[in-house]
Write a protein that holds these residues in place. Sequence first.
Motif, PDB file in Angstrom:
ATOM      1  N   GLU A 114       0.844  -1.210   0.000  1.00  0.00           N
ATOM      2  CA  GLU A 114       0.000   0.000   0.000  1.00  0.00           C
ATOM      3  C   GLU A 114       0.870   1.247   0.000  1.00  0.00           C
ATOM      4  N   GLN A 115       1.963   1.201   0.778  1.00  0.00           N
ATOM      5  CA  GLN A 115       2.887   2.346   0.809  1.00  0.00           C
ATOM      6  C   GLN A 115       3.508   2.558  -0.570  1.00  0.00           C
ATOM      7  N   PHE A 116       3.850   1.473  -1.211  1.00  0.00           N
ATOM      8  CA  PHE A 116       4.457   1.578  -2.548  1.00  0.00           C
ATOM      9  C   PHE A 116       3.464   2.187  -3.537  1.00  0.00           C
ATOM     10  N   ASP A 117       2.198   1.744  -3.463  1.00  0.00           N
ATOM     11  CA  ASP A 117       1.166   2.279  -4.362  1.00  0.00           C
ATOM     12  C   ASP A 117       0.954   3.777  -4.134  1.00  0.00           C
ATOM     13  N   ARG A 118       1.019   4.168  -2.856  1.00  0.00           N
ATOM     14  CA  ARG A 118       0.770   5.567  -2.503  1.00  0.00           C
ATOM     15  C   ARG A 118       1.943   6.463  -2.924  1.00  0.00           C
ATOM     16  N   TRP A 119       3.134   5.905  -2.901  1.00  0.00           N
ATOM     17  CA  TRP A 119       4.354   6.667  -3.227  1.00  0.00           C
ATOM     18  C   TRP A 119       4.378   6.945  -4.722  1.00  0.00           C
ATOM     19  N   GLU A 120       4.763   8.174  -5.098  1.00  0.00           N
ATOM     20  CA  GLU A 120       4.661   8.531  -6.520  1.00  0.00           C
ATOM     21  C   GLU A 120       5.998   8.580  -7.245  1.00  0.00           C
ATOM     22  N   GLY A 121       7.063   8.164  -6.571  1.00  0.00           N
ATOM     23  CA  GLY A 121       8.394   8.270  -7.179  1.00  0.00           C
ATOM     24  C   GLY A 121       8.693   7.186  -8.210  1.00  0.00           C
ATOM     25  N   VAL A 122       9.862   7.327  -8.809  1.00  0.00           N
ATOM     26  CA  VAL A 122      10.347   6.325  -9.771  1.00  0.00           C
ATOM     27  C   VAL A 122      11.554   5.629  -9.137  1.00  0.00           C
ATOM     28  N   PRO A 123      11.455   4.318  -8.895  1.00  0.00           N
ATOM     29  CA  PRO A 123      12.554   3.636  -8.208  1.00  0.00           C
ATOM     30  C   PRO A 123      13.621   3.130  -9.180  1.00  0.00           C
ATOM     31  N   ASP A 124      14.884   3.308  -8.822  1.00  0.00           N
ATOM     32  CA  ASP A 124      15.947   2.642  -9.593  1.00  0.00           C
ATOM     33  C   ASP A 124      15.981   1.169  -9.189  1.00  0.00           C
ATOM     34  N   TRP A 125      15.785   0.935  -7.890  1.00  0.00           N
ATOM     35  CA  TRP A 125      15.730  -0.433  -7.363  1.00  0.00           C
ATOM     36  C   TRP A 125      14.508  -0.576  -6.468  1.00  0.00           C
ATOM     37  N   VAL A 126      13.882  -1.752  -6.563  1.00  0.00           N
ATOM     38  CA  VAL A 126      12.895  -2.140  -5.562  1.00  0.00           C
ATOM     39  C   VAL A 126      13.391  -3.447  -4.934  1.00  0.00           C
TER      40      VAL A 126
END
Length: 208
Positions: A114-126
Amino acid sequence: MELQEIETYLQTWVSYPHPLLKELTDRGKAMNFPIMGPVVGQFLYQLARLRRPKVVFELGSGYGYSALWIALGMEEGEIYLTDKDPRLLEMARENFQKSGVRVTAHFLQGDALEQFDRWEGVPDWVVLDIEKERYPEAYDRIVPRLPSGGFLIADNLFWMGKVLNPRQIDPATEGVRAFTRKIMTDPRVLSTIVPLRDGVSISVKVGA
Ligand SMILES: C[S@@+](CC[C@H](N)C(=O)[O-])C[C@H]1O[C@@H](n2cnc3c(N)ncnc32)[C@H](O)[C@@H]1O
């Protein structure tokens, strides 16, 4: 040779880039808490030194052990740590403070997906290390958000050897099996399962 023996042997060769990591390794043992351990930690540190990701999002951070290995390799940028347990996340915050690491760390409490869905950034790594039954769902939500060249790193691809036993059927093992099928057959990613400790996968986004 058993995987456990290999792990013990490799562990004798680990060098800790920060003394706190050794302390946190010992704490994991004392608490009987499932951290990725120093062999995988050093591997992720090396990868981070090589690739220098600027934005890393980890799902399932515990007290910040694996995230700290990565953050020390990044040197600068931002790392997001998530955990549903507020006490663990508070420990993670203290450990990051104590380490003096230069990256900016964010601590998000609650369900990691849910936190990931809410976060609007672009990740280099997950980095994925939550309940194994949710790995397939996590995969479907993470991959579309990875940029080309972005990494999805996941732990426990062997799931203590259970995935190798066809008679073992339970939601977590089935979750790891389904996740493995996805990373190894989806043309959007190029993946390798590295047989360190409990198996760690590195998937690189190569297609839209
Ligand atoms: C195996 S531990 C990993 C810790 C960390 N990755 C490490 O190696 O140091 C998994 C952590 O994820 C957390 N967790 C599991 N499922 C979660 C979820 N859906 N949302 C948030 N945290 C979760 C647990 O509370 C636990 O602290």
